[in-house]
Design an enzyme around this catalytic site. Sequence first.
Site, PDB file in Angstrom:
ATOM      1  N   ASP A  14      -1.309  14.432   6.828  1.00  0.00           N
ATOM      2  CA  ASP A  14      -1.853  13.801   5.612  1.00  0.00           C
ATOM      3  C   ASP A  14      -3.029  14.640   5.112  1.00  0.00           C
ATOM      4  O   ASP A  14      -4.192  14.289   5.302  1.00  0.00           O
ATOM      5  CB  ASP A  14      -2.285  12.367   5.981  1.00  0.00           C
ATOM      6  CG  ASP A  14      -2.825  11.596   4.796  1.00  0.00           C
ATOM      7  OD1 ASP A  14      -2.534  11.961   3.642  1.00  0.00           O
ATOM      8  OD2 ASP A  14      -3.553  10.613   5.037  1.00  0.00           O
TER       9      ASP A  14
ATOM     10  N   ARG B 202     -13.102   4.730  -3.158  1.00  0.00           N
ATOM     11  CA  ARG B 202     -13.170   4.735  -1.687  1.00  0.00           C
ATOM     12  C   ARG B 202     -14.220   5.730  -1.239  1.00  0.00           C
ATOM     13  O   ARG B 202     -14.156   6.909  -1.611  1.00  0.00           O
ATOM     14  CB  ARG B 202     -11.790   5.105  -1.156  1.00  0.00           C
ATOM     15  CG  ARG B 202     -11.745   5.561   0.298  1.00  0.00           C
ATOM     16  CD  ARG B 202     -10.312   5.698   0.738  1.00  0.00           C
ATOM     17  NE  ARG B 202     -10.132   6.387   1.993  1.00  0.00           N
ATOM     18  CZ  ARG B 202      -8.954   6.515   2.611  1.00  0.00           C
ATOM     19  NH1 ARG B 202      -7.856   5.992   2.068  1.00  0.00           N
ATOM     20  NH2 ARG B 202      -8.862   7.169   3.746  1.00  0.00           N
TER      21      ARG B 202
ATOM     22  N   GLY C 178      -0.615   7.339   1.555  1.00  0.00           N
ATOM     23  CA  GLY C 178      -0.417   8.783   1.656  1.00  0.00           C
ATOM     24  C   GLY C 178      -0.108   9.197   3.081  1.00  0.00           C
ATOM     25  O   GLY C 178       0.701  10.093   3.321  1.00  0.00           O
TER      26      GLY C 178
ATOM     27  N   TRP D 176       0.874  -1.180   0.000  1.00  0.00           N
ATOM     28  CA  TRP D 176       0.000   0.000   0.000  1.00  0.00           C
ATOM     29  C   TRP D 176       0.907   1.225   0.000  1.00  0.00           C
ATOM     30  O   TRP D 176       1.614   1.457   0.995  1.00  0.00           O
ATOM     31  CB  TRP D 176      -0.886  -0.044   1.241  1.00  0.00           C
ATOM     32  CG  TRP D 176      -1.725   1.145   1.622  1.00  0.00           C
ATOM     33  CD1 TRP D 176      -1.688   1.804   2.827  1.00  0.00           C
ATOM     34  CD2 TRP D 176      -2.777   1.765   0.876  1.00  0.00           C
ATOM     35  NE1 TRP D 176      -2.634   2.789   2.858  1.00  0.00           N
ATOM     36  CE2 TRP D 176      -3.319   2.801   1.672  1.00  0.00           C
ATOM     37  CE3 TRP D 176      -3.301   1.561  -0.410  1.00  0.00           C
ATOM     38  CZ2 TRP D 176      -4.362   3.617   1.239  1.00  0.00           C
ATOM     39  CZ3 TRP D 176      -4.344   2.375  -0.845  1.00  0.00           C
ATOM     40  CH2 TRP D 176      -4.861   3.377  -0.028  1.00  0.00           C
TER      41      TRP D 176
ATOM     42  N   HIS E  35     -14.278   3.031   4.419  1.00  0.00           N
ATOM     43  CA  HIS E  35     -13.411   3.335   5.553  1.00  0.00           C
ATOM     44  C   HIS E  35     -14.258   3.754   6.757  1.00  0.00           C
ATOM     45  O   HIS E  35     -15.335   4.323   6.603  1.00  0.00           O
ATOM     46  CB  HIS E  35     -12.435   4.455   5.171  1.00  0.00           C
ATOM     47  CG  HIS E  35     -11.159   4.442   5.969  1.00  0.00           C
ATOM     48  ND1 HIS E  35     -10.730   3.360   6.676  1.00  0.00           N
ATOM     49  CD2 HIS E  35     -10.206   5.403   6.160  1.00  0.00           C
ATOM     50  CE1 HIS E  35      -9.580   3.633   7.279  1.00  0.00           C
ATOM     51  NE2 HIS E  35      -9.240   4.876   6.982  1.00  0.00           N
TER      52      HIS E  35
HETATM   53  C1  SPV Z   1      -3.431   5.860   4.245  1.00  0.00           C
HETATM   54  O1  SPV Z   1      -2.750   4.943   4.752  1.00  0.00           O
HETATM   55  O2  SPV Z   1      -2.944   6.841   3.704  1.00  0.00           O
HETATM   56  C2  SPV Z   1      -4.902   5.754   4.276  1.00  0.00           C
HETATM   57  C3  SPV Z   1      -5.534   5.000   5.374  1.00  0.00           C
HETATM   58  O3  SPV Z   1      -5.525   6.338   3.431  1.00  0.00           O
HETATM   59  S1  SPV Z   1      -5.979   6.136   6.622  1.00  0.00           S
HETATM   60  O4  SPV Z   1      -4.802   6.884   7.000  1.00  0.00           O
HETATM   61  O5  SPV Z   1      -6.517   5.369   7.732  1.00  0.00           O
HETATM   62  O6  SPV Z   1      -7.010   7.022   6.075  1.00  0.00           O
HETATM   63 MG    MG Z   2      -4.446   7.886   2.538  1.00  0.00          MG
END
Ligand code: SPV
Ligand code: MG
Length: 290
Positions: A54, A155, A43, A40, A186
């Site tokens: 983020d 998503r 971000g 994965w 989510h």
């Molecule tokens: C990420 O890992 O960037 C995600 C998952 O999108 S979360 O941070 O839980 O939104």
């Molecule tokens: Mg993300």
Amino acid sequence: MSKGAILKQAITTKGLAHVMAAHSPLSAILAEEAGFDGIWASGFELSALYGLADMSLITMTQHLDMLRAIAGQSSLPIVADIDTGYGNALNVIHAIGEYEKAGTAAVVIEDKTFPKVTSLAADGRQELLRIEEFQGKIEAAVSARSDPDFIVIARTEALIAGLGEEEALRRGIAYAGAGADMILVHSKKEDPAEIESFSRTWKGPVPLVIVPNAYPELDATRIRALGNIQMTIYGNYGIRAATTAMQYAFRRIIADGGVQNVHKDIVPVEEIFRLQRMDQVKAAEMRFLR
Ligand code: SPV
Ligand code: MG
């Protein structure tokens, strides 16, 4: 076989693909050695690596650079977290071209407005796009891919935004109708009941993806029992594990006034040499350096 086809095959044969967040080529190598089915390109993890929130602060170029570096060191298929697709449907078309050229297996695009706000923050300002507008972005992504096995995952953040299961289901169905291959739903509730209820109620034509960050008790056995979920993404465990280890080691060195104790608790440098494939460097040295 393309990376998308490899990921599809893993999903078909295992029923549930385990995809581990990586923020660097080294973390991707470790994920591959541990036995995950995919990476994965998170971000959240990349933002944290830069010491940033983020919140759409990392650019597409930064994310692509890291993704290419990861792809150079790991053979696992990469699921790219492209947030909101860096703008509208036109930006999505451009992004799909770039991510496909970089060797990505799948992209996840979320139905929030740009700039996005990280999902798990308490009291996060969560603003969603109109369904029709996001359908346009999914249709754009699907039409822009050249490999039919390149996986487009839509998503929905409807549960994150507190809009409830009915709205999340409506959005999931609409995005599947727009051509999404999978729906990522989510949730930031600690109790997995919200995701379990969604998954049981889901009657859409495509399978689901979840990210059990907030509700860690939902393990693979329980996920499989729900039926509709075919991919689970471990979204922030790499950066949290690295932070735990570095906090411990760094604080210990200060407390001890040296590295005399901590060195016994961390991997020896030979392990890093192994991960750097020093044996290959040594072999090339023997062969070519005269
Ligand atoms: C990420 O890992 O960037 C995600 C998952 O999108 S979360 O941070 O839980 O939104
Ligand atoms: Mg993300």
